[in-house]
Write a protein that holds these residues in place. Structure first.
Motif, PDB file in Angstrom:
ATOM      1  N   LYS A  63       6.643  18.095  15.615  1.00 22.50           N
ATOM      2  CA  LYS A  63       6.699  16.705  16.047  1.00 22.50           C
ATOM      3  C   LYS A  63       8.141  16.225  16.061  1.00 22.50           C
ATOM      4  O   LYS A  63       9.023  16.852  15.471  1.00 22.50           O
ATOM      5  N   LYS A  64       8.379  15.128  16.751  1.00 27.67           N
ATOM      6  CA  LYS A  64       9.734  14.583  16.882  1.00 27.67           C
ATOM      7  C   LYS A  64       9.898  13.397  15.933  1.00 27.67           C
ATOM      8  O   LYS A  64       9.008  12.573  15.791  1.00 27.67           O
ATOM      9  N   LEU A  65      11.063  13.342  15.324  1.00 23.18           N
ATOM     10  CA  LEU A  65      11.421  12.239  14.441  1.00 23.18           C
ATOM     11  C   LEU A  65      12.581  11.483  15.062  1.00 23.18           C
ATOM     12  O   LEU A  65      13.619  12.067  15.374  1.00 23.18           O
ATOM     13  N   ASN A  66      12.418  10.193  15.266  1.00 25.83           N
ATOM     14  CA  ASN A  66      13.517   9.329  15.717  1.00 25.83           C
ATOM     15  C   ASN A  66      14.123   8.658  14.499  1.00 25.83           C
ATOM     16  O   ASN A  66      13.403   8.093  13.667  1.00 25.83           O
ATOM     17  N   VAL A  67      15.439   8.716  14.393  1.00 25.71           N
ATOM     18  CA  VAL A  67      16.159   8.040  13.324  1.00 25.71           C
ATOM     19  C   VAL A  67      17.099   7.044  13.985  1.00 25.71           C
ATOM     20  O   VAL A  67      17.941   7.418  14.793  1.00 25.71           O
ATOM     21  N   THR A  68      16.930   5.784  13.654  1.00 24.37           N
ATOM     22  CA  THR A  68      17.783   4.729  14.190  1.00 24.37           C
ATOM     23  C   THR A  68      18.660   4.203  13.069  1.00 24.37           C
ATOM     24  O   THR A  68      18.151   3.768  12.037  1.00 24.37           O
ATOM     25  N   ILE A  69      19.969   4.277  13.278  1.00 18.29           N
ATOM     26  CA  ILE A  69      20.926   3.804  12.278  1.00 18.29           C
ATOM     27  C   ILE A  69      21.707   2.652  12.892  1.00 18.29           C
ATOM     28  O   ILE A  69      22.290   2.798  13.963  1.00 18.29           O
ATOM     29  N   GLN A  70      21.700   1.529  12.210  1.00 15.81           N
ATOM     30  CA  GLN A  70      22.479   0.387  12.673  1.00 15.81           C
ATOM     31  C   GLN A  70      23.460   0.007  11.582  1.00 15.81           C
ATOM     32  O   GLN A  70      23.065  -0.293  10.461  1.00 15.81           O
ATOM     33  N   LEU A  71      24.751   0.058  11.917  1.00 17.65           N
ATOM     34  CA  LEU A  71      25.809  -0.317  10.979  1.00 17.65           C
ATOM     35  C   LEU A  71      26.530  -1.545  11.492  1.00 17.65           C
ATOM     36  O   LEU A  71      26.774  -1.671  12.690  1.00 17.65           O
ATOM     37  N   GLU A  72      26.871  -2.423  10.598  1.00 18.74           N
ATOM     38  CA  GLU A  72      27.771  -3.527  10.919  1.00 18.74           C
ATOM     39  C   GLU A  72      28.999  -3.309  10.077  1.00 18.74           C
ATOM     40  O   GLU A  72      28.907  -3.177   8.853  1.00 18.74           O
ATOM     41  N   MET A  73      30.163  -3.252  10.733  1.00 20.13           N
ATOM     42  CA  MET A  73      31.406  -2.928  10.036  1.00 20.13           C
ATOM     43  C   MET A  73      32.481  -3.962  10.332  1.00 20.13           C
ATOM     44  O   MET A  73      32.533  -4.499  11.429  1.00 20.13           O
ATOM     45  N   SER A  74      33.337  -4.199   9.370  1.00 19.57           N
ATOM     46  CA  SER A  74      34.546  -4.995   9.566  1.00 19.57           C
ATOM     47  C   SER A  74      35.683  -3.987   9.720  1.00 19.57           C
ATOM     48  O   SER A  74      35.985  -3.253   8.788  1.00 19.57           O
ATOM     49  N   VAL A  75      36.280  -3.945  10.899  1.00 13.94           N
ATOM     50  CA  VAL A  75      37.294  -2.928  11.205  1.00 13.94           C
ATOM     51  C   VAL A  75      38.595  -3.592  11.648  1.00 13.94           C
ATOM     52  O   VAL A  75      38.600  -4.745  12.069  1.00 13.94           O
ATOM     53  N   PRO A  76      39.705  -2.857  11.593  1.00 14.51           N
ATOM     54  CA  PRO A  76      40.990  -3.416  12.034  1.00 14.51           C
ATOM     55  C   PRO A  76      40.955  -3.831  13.512  1.00 14.51           C
ATOM     56  O   PRO A  76      40.222  -3.247  14.321  1.00 14.51           O
ATOM     57  N   ASP A  77      41.744  -4.826  13.852  1.00 11.81           N
ATOM     58  CA  ASP A  77      41.785  -5.351  15.222  1.00 11.81           C
ATOM     59  C   ASP A  77      42.256  -4.328  16.249  1.00 11.81           C
ATOM     60  O   ASP A  77      41.946  -4.469  17.437  1.00 11.81           O
ATOM     61  N   ASP A  78      43.011  -3.300  15.836  1.00 13.21           N
ATOM     62  CA  ASP A  78      43.541  -2.360  16.816  1.00 13.21           C
ATOM     63  C   ASP A  78      42.596  -1.186  17.105  1.00 13.21           C
ATOM     64  O   ASP A  78      42.933  -0.287  17.849  1.00 13.21           O
ATOM     65  N   TRP A  79      41.396  -1.176  16.547  1.00  8.70           N
ATOM     66  CA  TRP A  79      40.398  -0.175  16.918  1.00  8.70           C
ATOM     67  C   TRP A  79      39.817  -0.556  18.268  1.00  8.70           C
ATOM     68  O   TRP A  79      39.647  -1.745  18.572  1.00  8.70           O
ATOM     69  N   GLU A  80      39.506   0.440  19.091  1.00  5.42           N
ATOM     70  CA  GLU A  80      38.964   0.199  20.430  1.00  5.42           C
ATOM     71  C   GLU A  80      37.753   1.087  20.665  1.00  5.42           C
ATOM     72  O   GLU A  80      37.569   2.096  19.996  1.00  5.42           O
ATOM     73  N   LEU A  81      36.945   0.714  21.644  1.00  2.00           N
ATOM     74  CA  LEU A  81      35.834   1.560  22.062  1.00  2.00           C
ATOM     75  C   LEU A  81      36.288   2.424  23.226  1.00  2.00           C
ATOM     76  O   LEU A  81      37.049   1.985  24.080  1.00  2.00           O
ATOM     77  N   ALA A  82      35.818   3.663  23.246  1.00  2.00           N
ATOM     78  CA  ALA A  82      36.136   4.598  24.327  1.00  2.00           C
ATOM     79  C   ALA A  82      34.879   5.403  24.617  1.00  2.00           C
ATOM     80  O   ALA A  82      33.894   5.324  23.888  1.00  2.00           O
ATOM     81  N   GLN A  83      34.913   6.159  25.703  1.00  2.00           N
ATOM     82  CA  GLN A  83      33.799   7.027  26.057  1.00  2.00           C
ATOM     83  C   GLN A  83      34.320   8.405  26.386  1.00  2.00           C
ATOM     84  O   GLN A  83      35.394   8.549  26.963  1.00  2.00           O
ATOM     85  N   THR A  84      33.518   9.413  26.049  1.00  2.00           N
ATOM     86  CA  THR A  84      33.854  10.768  26.471  1.00  2.00           C
ATOM     87  C   THR A  84      33.481  10.913  27.946  1.00  2.00           C
ATOM     88  O   THR A  84      32.860  10.023  28.522  1.00  2.00           O
ATOM     89  N   SER A  85      33.826  12.025  28.537  1.00  2.00           N
ATOM     90  CA  SER A  85      33.489  12.252  29.943  1.00  2.00           C
ATOM     91  C   SER A  85      31.982  12.319  30.161  1.00  2.00           C
ATOM     92  O   SER A  85      31.504  12.134  31.278  1.00  2.00           O
ATOM     93  N   GLU A  86      31.223  12.564  29.092  1.00  2.00           N
ATOM     94  CA  GLU A  86      29.762  12.601  29.186  1.00  2.00           C
ATOM     95  C   GLU A  86      29.142  11.230  28.939  1.00  2.00           C
ATOM     96  O   GLU A  86      27.929  11.082  28.920  1.00  2.00           O
ATOM     97  N   GLY A  87      29.983  10.217  28.714  1.00  3.48           N
ATOM     98  CA  GLY A  87      29.496   8.860  28.503  1.00  3.48           C
ATOM     99  C   GLY A  87      29.130   8.530  27.070  1.00  3.48           C
ATOM    100  O   GLY A  87      28.557   7.479  26.803  1.00  3.48           O
ATOM    101  N   THR A  88      29.467   9.397  26.142  1.00  2.00           N
ATOM    102  CA  THR A  88      29.182   9.146  24.731  1.00  2.00           C
ATOM    103  C   THR A  88      30.187   8.140  24.179  1.00  2.00           C
ATOM    104  O   THR A  88      31.392   8.361  24.275  1.00  2.00           O
TER     105      THR A  88
END
Length: 82
Positions: free
Chosen positions: A2-27
Motif C-alpha cells: 500500500k502507499k503512504l502519503n506523508v505531508t510535512i508543513q513547516l513554518e520558518m523564520s529565515v534571513p531576508d536574503d534567502w530566495e526560492l529557486a527551481q531545478t530544471s525539473e521544476g522542483t
C-alpha cells in the motif's frame, strides 16, 4: 503493498536574503546567499548546484541553526488506496 502519503508543513523564520529557486525539473528549492541551495523535503539537504548531487551536512551547528528557524511543524500520515 500500500502507499503512504506523508505531508510535512513547516513554518520558518529565515534571513531576508534567502530566495526560492527551481531545478530544471521544476522542483522547488531554497537558494542560500553562500552559493548553496537547500531542500528540506525530508531532511535539510545542501548542494552548490541544484542540478547536481544533494547531501546532508555533518556539521551539527549548521543543522541546529536550520532547525532553530522552524517556528511550527505539522506532519500528517495517510494511506492511499490505488
Amino acid at each position: 503493498m500500500k502507499k503512504l502519503n506523508v505531508t510535512i508543513q513547516l513554518e520558518m523564520s529565515v534571513p531576508d536574503d534567502w530566495e526560492l529557486a527551481q531545478t530544471s525539473e521544476g522542483t522547488p528549492v531554497v537558494k542560500l546567499p553562500n552559493g548553496q541551495f537547500m531542500d528540506v523535503a525530508i531532511e535539510p539537504l545542501f548542494a552548490t548546484d541544484p542540478e547536481e548531487t544533494w547531501s546532508s551536512t555533518e556539521d551539527e551547528d549548521v543543522l541546529n541553526d536550520i532547525l532553530d528557524m522552524v517556528d511550527s511543524e505539522a506532519v500528517a500520515y495517510a494511506f492511499v488506496s490505488e
